[in-house]
Motif scaffolding. Structure first.
Motif, mmCIF file in Angstrom:
data_model
loop_
_atom_site.group_PDB
_atom_site.id
_atom_site.type_symbol
_atom_site.label_atom_id
_atom_site.label_comp_id
_atom_site.label_asym_id
_atom_site.label_seq_id
_atom_site.Cartn_x
_atom_site.Cartn_y
_atom_site.Cartn_z
ATOM 1 N N ASP A 888 0.917 -1.208 -0.008
ATOM 2 C CA ASP A 888 0.033 -0.045 0.107
ATOM 3 C C ASP A 888 0.954 1.095 -0.138
ATOM 4 O O ASP A 888 0.638 2.164 -0.894
ATOM 5 C CB ASP A 888 -0.775 0.068 1.324
ATOM 6 C CG ASP A 888 -1.965 1.051 1.158
ATOM 7 O OD1 ASP A 888 -2.095 1.668 0.049
ATOM 8 O OD2 ASP A 888 -2.765 1.162 1.997
ATOM 9 N N ALA A 889 1.952 1.362 0.934
ATOM 10 C CA ALA A 889 2.579 2.549 1.147
ATOM 11 C C ALA A 889 4.040 2.266 1.672
ATOM 12 O O ALA A 889 4.636 3.199 1.294
ATOM 13 C CB ALA A 889 1.849 3.384 2.100
ATOM 14 N N LYS A 890 4.444 0.924 2.072
ATOM 15 C CA LYS A 890 5.612 0.930 2.651
ATOM 16 C C LYS A 890 6.298 -0.382 2.049
ATOM 17 O O LYS A 890 6.413 -1.389 2.480
ATOM 18 C CB LYS A 890 5.485 0.751 4.242
ATOM 19 C CG LYS A 890 5.124 2.054 4.887
ATOM 20 C CD LYS A 890 4.809 1.498 6.368
ATOM 21 C CE LYS A 890 4.192 2.736 6.975
ATOM 22 N NZ LYS A 890 4.058 2.487 8.453
ATOM 23 N N PRO A 891 6.786 -0.127 0.732
ATOM 24 C CA PRO A 891 7.271 -1.240 0.089
ATOM 25 C C PRO A 891 8.738 -1.893 0.627
ATOM 26 O O PRO A 891 9.410 -1.216 1.291
ATOM 27 C CB PRO A 891 7.478 -0.951 -1.325
ATOM 28 C CG PRO A 891 7.677 0.485 -1.009
ATOM 29 C CD PRO A 891 6.796 0.909 -0.079
ATOM 30 N N ILE A 892 9.006 -3.465 0.398
ATOM 31 C CA ILE A 892 10.222 -3.677 1.062
ATOM 32 C C ILE A 892 11.107 -3.890 -0.148
ATOM 33 O O ILE A 892 10.497 -3.256 -1.302
ATOM 34 C CB ILE A 892 10.093 -5.134 1.353
ATOM 35 C CG1 ILE A 892 9.393 -6.057 0.402
ATOM 36 C CG2 ILE A 892 9.276 -5.279 2.871
ATOM 37 C CD1 ILE A 892 9.301 -7.501 0.934
ATOM 38 N N THR A 893 12.321 -4.232 -0.151
ATOM 39 C CA THR A 893 13.266 -4.140 -1.353
ATOM 40 C C THR A 893 12.813 -4.659 -2.537
ATOM 41 O O THR A 893 12.324 -5.971 -2.335
ATOM 42 C CB THR A 893 14.680 -4.674 -0.796
ATOM 43 O OG1 THR A 893 14.985 -4.102 0.413
ATOM 44 C CG2 THR A 893 15.754 -4.711 -2.030
ATOM 45 N N ASP A 894 12.851 -4.045 -3.733
ATOM 46 C CA ASP A 894 12.384 -4.696 -4.989
ATOM 47 C C ASP A 894 10.915 -4.972 -5.121
ATOM 48 O O ASP A 894 10.513 -5.716 -5.856
ATOM 49 C CB ASP A 894 13.084 -6.070 -5.304
ATOM 50 C CG ASP A 894 14.705 -5.883 -5.441
ATOM 51 O OD1 ASP A 894 14.966 -4.826 -5.761
ATOM 52 O OD2 ASP A 894 15.409 -6.706 -4.963
ATOM 53 N N SER A 895 10.152 -4.337 -4.037
ATOM 54 C CA SER A 895 8.706 -4.413 -4.449
ATOM 55 C C SER A 895 8.370 -2.937 -4.561
ATOM 56 O O SER A 895 9.147 -1.961 -4.694
ATOM 57 C CB SER A 895 8.034 -4.859 -3.003
ATOM 58 O OG SER A 895 8.222 -4.022 -1.914
ATOM 59 N N TYR A 896 6.885 -2.780 -4.772
ATOM 60 C CA TYR A 896 6.386 -1.410 -5.268
ATOM 61 C C TYR A 896 5.144 -0.980 -4.405
ATOM 62 O O TYR A 896 4.378 -1.801 -3.777
ATOM 63 C CB TYR A 896 6.243 -1.432 -6.782
ATOM 64 C CG TYR A 896 7.131 -1.905 -7.761
ATOM 65 C CD1 TYR A 896 8.319 -1.073 -7.918
ATOM 66 C CD2 TYR A 896 7.341 -3.388 -8.035
ATOM 67 C CE1 TYR A 896 9.414 -1.689 -8.598
ATOM 68 C CE2 TYR A 896 8.475 -3.775 -8.561
ATOM 69 C CZ TYR A 896 9.342 -2.968 -9.056
ATOM 70 O OH TYR A 896 10.340 -3.437 -9.460
ATOM 71 N N THR A 897 4.966 0.021 -4.461
ATOM 72 C CA THR A 897 3.583 0.871 -4.022
ATOM 73 C C THR A 897 2.460 0.647 -5.224
ATOM 74 O O THR A 897 2.894 0.254 -6.486
ATOM 75 C CB THR A 897 3.565 2.231 -3.813
ATOM 76 O OG1 THR A 897 3.879 2.958 -5.073
ATOM 77 C CG2 THR A 897 4.620 2.610 -2.705
ATOM 78 N N ILE A 898 1.393 0.762 -5.003
ATOM 79 C CA ILE A 898 0.253 0.846 -6.104
ATOM 80 C C ILE A 898 0.616 1.807 -7.102
ATOM 81 O O ILE A 898 0.632 1.498 -8.439
ATOM 82 C CB ILE A 898 -0.979 0.951 -5.289
ATOM 83 C CG1 ILE A 898 -1.495 -0.159 -4.478
ATOM 84 C CG2 ILE A 898 -1.969 1.020 -6.615
ATOM 85 C CD1 ILE A 898 -2.888 0.280 -3.827
ATOM 86 N N THR A 899 1.150 3.187 -6.939
ATOM 87 C CA THR A 899 1.094 3.916 -7.809
ATOM 88 C C THR A 899 2.485 3.636 -8.582
ATOM 89 O O THR A 899 2.356 3.775 -9.853
ATOM 90 C CB THR A 899 1.400 5.333 -7.040
ATOM 91 O OG1 THR A 899 0.294 5.526 -6.338
ATOM 92 C CG2 THR A 899 1.762 6.446 -8.173
ATOM 93 N N GLN A 900 3.505 3.165 -7.991
ATOM 94 C CA GLN A 900 4.718 2.696 -8.851
ATOM 95 C C GLN A 900 4.235 1.635 -9.772
ATOM 96 O O GLN A 900 4.692 1.575 -10.969
ATOM 97 C CB GLN A 900 5.658 2.277 -7.649
ATOM 98 C CG GLN A 900 6.296 3.484 -7.089
ATOM 99 C CD GLN A 900 7.293 2.953 -5.846
ATOM 100 O OE1 GLN A 900 7.115 1.693 -5.528
ATOM 101 N NE2 GLN A 900 8.335 3.912 -5.534
ATOM 102 N N ALA A 901 3.610 0.544 -9.144
ATOM 103 C CA ALA A 901 3.224 -0.455 -9.997
ATOM 104 C C ALA A 901 2.304 -0.206 -11.346
ATOM 105 O O ALA A 901 2.677 -0.806 -12.540
ATOM 106 C CB ALA A 901 2.443 -1.873 -9.152
ATOM 107 N N LYS A 902 1.547 0.584 -10.893
ATOM 108 C CA LYS A 902 0.597 1.028 -12.089
ATOM 109 C C LYS A 902 1.518 1.775 -13.206
ATOM 110 O O LYS A 902 1.116 1.500 -14.244
ATOM 111 C CB LYS A 902 -0.444 1.799 -11.421
ATOM 112 C CG LYS A 902 -1.659 2.192 -12.295
ATOM 113 C CD LYS A 902 -2.693 3.065 -11.427
ATOM 114 C CE LYS A 902 -3.909 3.484 -12.617
ATOM 115 N NZ LYS A 902 -4.972 4.198 -11.835
ATOM 116 N N ASP A 903 2.368 2.472 -12.735
ATOM 117 C CA ASP A 903 3.023 3.366 -13.804
ATOM 118 C C ASP A 903 3.924 2.294 -14.639
ATOM 119 O O ASP A 903 4.003 2.329 -15.913
ATOM 120 C CB ASP A 903 3.942 4.374 -13.108
ATOM 121 C CG ASP A 903 3.257 5.711 -12.451
ATOM 122 O OD1 ASP A 903 2.026 5.745 -12.742
ATOM 123 O OD2 ASP A 903 3.765 6.204 -11.574
#
Length: 908
Positions: A888-903
């Protein structure tokens, strides 16, 4: 690691359970049969899952409802879809049923299930089991097999319960033979009894309700006087059993559903009832069912059944004798290669001697002897004559090849060497094989034989009412848990002759003074020489039967090869219309059909393959952990923050005098086991042994880590414990167990990932196209209807998951999405066992996207490992395949937030 040596071992145990422990090369075949087949493992997992639901929801009926809703959706009483509500047949016990076809290994499943059931209850409870059977022959067989230290059933029980197992018959219990409160408290005690001994309709059976001085020592252990039945002495065996609050195993439970039988179950005051049957009644609470195709897939049964209708009974006998000889020749040839001894047996089903004109067992034996058949090869088994008593039909020293019976070989009689059922009913009769057909279905040695003739069973008849005979065969197969598609038939009796037989039957009825045609067997009309070659006419018929057997067996094998890897698909097929299935939307069908998703495979030397045609086999966790030595690993476990709460199973009153099992937390200072003082009084070495054994019993199966490694690891952990720490563990053992299990899992995961990375580095692990979207799914509980879904409906989602897929599916480049179903859908098969991503998306440019969603409260080592695995999958799969873990807002290493993944997904 010696990968080549590992796969030699893995090939040998390919067909056996993932619940296997302690396998070593060189074991005898009968010891291999101790291991659960995959479908049997699935049954145990289903039972374990249901017990977990009980722990979560506290009530058996609610747990049952949720258990099935999550698999097949809610119950609809109008359409019949879903599983109907829990039937509270015995109000003070959880009562569940396992549906297993004949020859599916019900008894062996039950032996394994006992460990699972007792694991759900508090360890302070006596391990008492009442094993109920409907018939005396099944009782004798069950006692013999459970008591014999060389039998796989007893070997499994000894393995699961540390060789502390005793099996009792009713007479042993009544005499108090090695049966006392102290003995029962230290072992698994199995009381094998018949339904009749509890119903007590005979004077002999009333003894369990009578005063018994041999059992008076149990009376002082009663903590609740209500366990004593009205109008019985407290020392009566029935009250001793009631006080033990046993688990009931009800074999062939379809015989125990009458009102009288339910009262019988209530009288035993059980805590849990496990029904075993091929044909559950309407009021059964089914938690697992085994599809018949699984038995054929794992060579448990001789299917299909080949049915050949002859012109008359002499042809039946002739074909039976010649077919037996042909099968035995095949068996001898196979033995030279495999060392497995088989002596095919014919079951001649004669008719009752009450009608003097019908073929009887005595007449048939006489005619067989006239043919020159050795008398030692022929035995009679009827209700009044048993020539099989004391004979081991599987022994090489046994000569029996022909058994003449009527209907005495019913349920409970098993001989895998029985291949041919030859019915000698009058031609005017429909052959009744309902009670006896199941006796020829078991497959010798539970393996697929090289000669296909040894993989099927045979029914030979001469009936003018052949269509009715076939219906009886279908009925028999259904009653054995199989389907109406599990037989093939050939009718050699001309229709004109059938009409002639029907006319003669009517004439005999209208004119009884006329002498009817003599249909008794005459050796002079049978072409068979025990020491000679086959007669030409018989050879033609046998060749036809053999050709039919080979063709139909080949078709069934092709069907098996097309079966899905996921066993659940077969289970849902077994449930038929009860399962609501949702198909791929028509607009996506062609596209989805062409999509395959890569899985990990490992390269194996070809000369060690159990698969043919490729050097790659699917990667499984046991491969990565084959060199893992737990006892050599880090033993530092943080116990300082152990919870002060305990768990136990108790009975909760839901309505007046009606109780249901519930899992209740209790504080340690409210509860102190006698076991604490008992163990603390022992020397350190004995304490370590007892503590490690207790942990093994509670920790459950951690395959592929063997119990021996876990035991040695635990002993090392406890070696530095003070007396105070030991006492604390015994008072709060469940919380300690959670810590220990978590540590072992973490150590195994670290090792598996190291091995995975090593194999990737040297090119041993590769990806291959391996998974396709099924044409339809049964997601269980349904999620919201969201646009662009691949299927007509998708599975349930939590709030965050739903928000993610709504945002992503609205992107202009997304063609469709699918809610991946846990344990049924696509799994990344790497070092984290099987990782099932939450969603699969497909873009209009042909990209496959795996998406795993995590609420911010779910980050941690497990999420990090899954993320590394997913990214490794993407890297090895190449272009066109992507993996995203989204927070949702606090990704771990090599993961993404919703906004980042969507882009990023927008660009694919």
């Amino acid at each position: 690691m010696d990968l080549r040596a590992f796969f030699v071992d893995l090939r040998e145990r390919k067909n056996y359970t993932k619940g296997h422990k302690g396998f070593t090369k060189g074991h005898e075949e009968k010891e291999k049969t101790m291991e659960l087949k995959p479908y049997q493992t699935k049954v145990i997992k289903d039972l374990e899952t249901y017990l977990n639901y009980v722990q979560q929801f506290k009530l058996t009926d609610v747990a049952f409802k949720r258990f099935w809703e999550d698999q097949v959706g809610p119950y609809n009483p109008i359409t019949g879809e879903g599983m109907r509500p829990y039937q509270n047949n015995v109000p003070n016990a959880a009562h569940v049923c396992i549906k297993v076809p004949t020859a599916g290994g019900k008894t062996f499943i039950a032996c394994n299930a006992l460990k699972t059931i007792f694991g759900a209850f508090d360890t302070n409870r006596p391990k008492a089991v009442v094993w109920l059977v409907p018939w005396s022959n099944l009782l004798e067989q069950t006692v013999r097999n459970l008591s014999n230290p060389d039998h796989p059933y007893r070997q499994k029980l000894n393995s699961l319960f540390n060789h502390r197992v005793s099996v009792y018959e009713k007479k042993d219990l009544l005499q108090g033979s090695n049966f006392s409160p102290s003995v029962v408290s230290e072992q698994l005690s199995i009381f094998v009894m018949s339904f009749g001994s509890i119903r007590a309709t005979r004077k002999e059976d009333r003894k369990i309700y009578d005063q018994n001085g041999q059992l008076s020592s149990f009376v002082s252990t009663y903590q609740d006087s209500s366990v004593v039945l009205a109008n019985t002495d407290e020392s009566a065996l029935i009250n001793v059993i009631r006080n033990l609050n046993p688990i009931l195993v009800v074999d062939e439970s379809h015989n125990a559903e009458t009102d009288l039988s339910v009262e019988m179950l209530k009288a035993l005051n059980p805590c849990f009832i496990l029904d075993l049957t091929a044909t559950p009644r309407d009021n059964s609470n089914i938690v697992s069912m085994v599809p018949a195709i699984e038995l054929k897939k794992h060579s448990m049964v001789k299917l299909p059944v080949i049915v050949y209708n002859h012109k008359d009974k002499h042809d039946v006998v002739s074909s039976a004798l010649h077919l037996q000889r042909k099968l035995e020749a095949s068996a001898i040839a196979e033995e030279k290669v495999t060392g497995r001894y088989i002596r095919p047996i014919v079951l001649f089903q004669a008719q009752s001697a009450t009608n003097e004109d019908n073929t009887t067992f005595e007449k048939l034996k006489t005619e067989l002897l006239k043919l020159g058949i050795n008398e030692a090869e022929i035995k009679i088994k009827t209700a009044n004559k048993n020539e099989l008593s004391g004979i081991d039909l599987s022994s090489r020293d046994c000569q029996v090849r022909y058994i003449i019976t009527i209907n005495a070989l019913k349920e409970g009689w098993d001989c895998p060497f029985a291949y041919i059922l030859a019915s000698l009913a009058d031609r005017s009769s429909a052959v009744d094989v309902e009670q006896i057909l199941g006796r020829v279905l078991r497959q010798p040695y539970v393996v697929r034989h090289t000669d296909t003739l040894l993989n099927v069973s045979y029914v030979l008849t001469s009936s003018a009412k052949f269509s009715e005979t076939l219906q009886n065969i279908v009925k028999s197969l259904l009653n054995s848990g199989f389907s109406d598609k599990d037989y093939r038939q050939k009718d050699d009796m001309p229709e004109a002759e059938k009409q002639q037989v029907a006319t003669k039957t009517l004439d005999n009825f209208l004119f009884p003074e006329d002498k009817p045609e003599d249909e008794s067997i005459d050796a002079g009309k049978i072409s068979f020489n025990p020491n000679g070659t086959d007669a030409p006419a018989a050879t033609s018929v046998i060749n036809t039967i053999a050709g039919l057997a080979e063709q139909q067996n080949r078709e069934l094998e092709e069907q098996i090869n097309k079966q899905p890897d996921v066993i659940d698909d077969n289970y849902f097929a077994e449930m038929g219309a009860k399962v609501k299935r949702y198909r791929i939307r028509e607009g996506f069908a062609d596209k989805a059909k062409g999509i395959t998703i890569p899985r990990f495979f490992i390269d194996v030397p070809k000369n060690n393959l159990f698969e043919t045609g490729t050097g790659l086999v699917p990667l499984e966790e046991p491969i990565l952990l084959s060199g893992f030595h737990l006892e050599k690993c880090d033993k530092n476990i943080e116990f300082d923050d152990v919870s002060s709460e305990l768990y136990k199973v108790d009975l909760q009153e839901t309505r007046r005098n009606e109780y249901t099992p519930s899992f209740t937390k209790i504080e340690d200072r409210m509860f102190k086991e006698p076991l604490v003082d008992y163990i603390l009084a022992k020397p350190k070495e004995s304490q370590l042994k007892d503590l490690s054994e207790l942990v093994i019993n509670l920790i459950g199966d951690m395959y592929p880590i063997p119990d021996g490694s876990i035991r040695r690891y635990v002993e090392s952990v406890f070696n530095d414990f003070t007396q105070e720490q030991v006492a604390d563990f015994l008072s709060r053992k469940y919380s300690y167990i959670d810590k220990i299990k978590k540590k072992i899992r973490e150590l195994a995961d670290v090792y598996a990932e190291e091995q995975f990375d090593k194999f990737v580095k040297v090119g041993k692990i590769k990806v291959q196209q391996g998974w396709k979207f099924p044409e339809s799914i049964s997601p269980g509980t349904l999620g919201s209807s969201i646009g662009q879904s691949l299927y007509e409906r998708e599975g349930a989602m939590n709030g965050f998951e739903e928000r993610v897929i709504i945002e992503l599916s609205s992107l202009s480049n997304i063609d469709f999405w699918h809610r991946n179903i846990e344990r049924k859908g696509f799994a990344i098969n790497g070092f984290k066992s099987n990782h099932y991503p939450d969603f699969i998306l497909y873009t209009k440019t042909g990209n496959v996207i795996l998406l795993e969603t995590k609420g911010d409260h779910l980050d941690g080592t497990d999420s990090a490992a899954k993320c590394r695995l997913g990214n490794q999958w993407q890297q090895l799969s190449g272009s066109g395949y992507s993996y995203f873990m989204v927070f949702d807002a606090k990704p771990i290493t090599d993961s993404y937030t919703i906004t980042q993944a969507k882009d990023m997904i927008r660009m694919l």
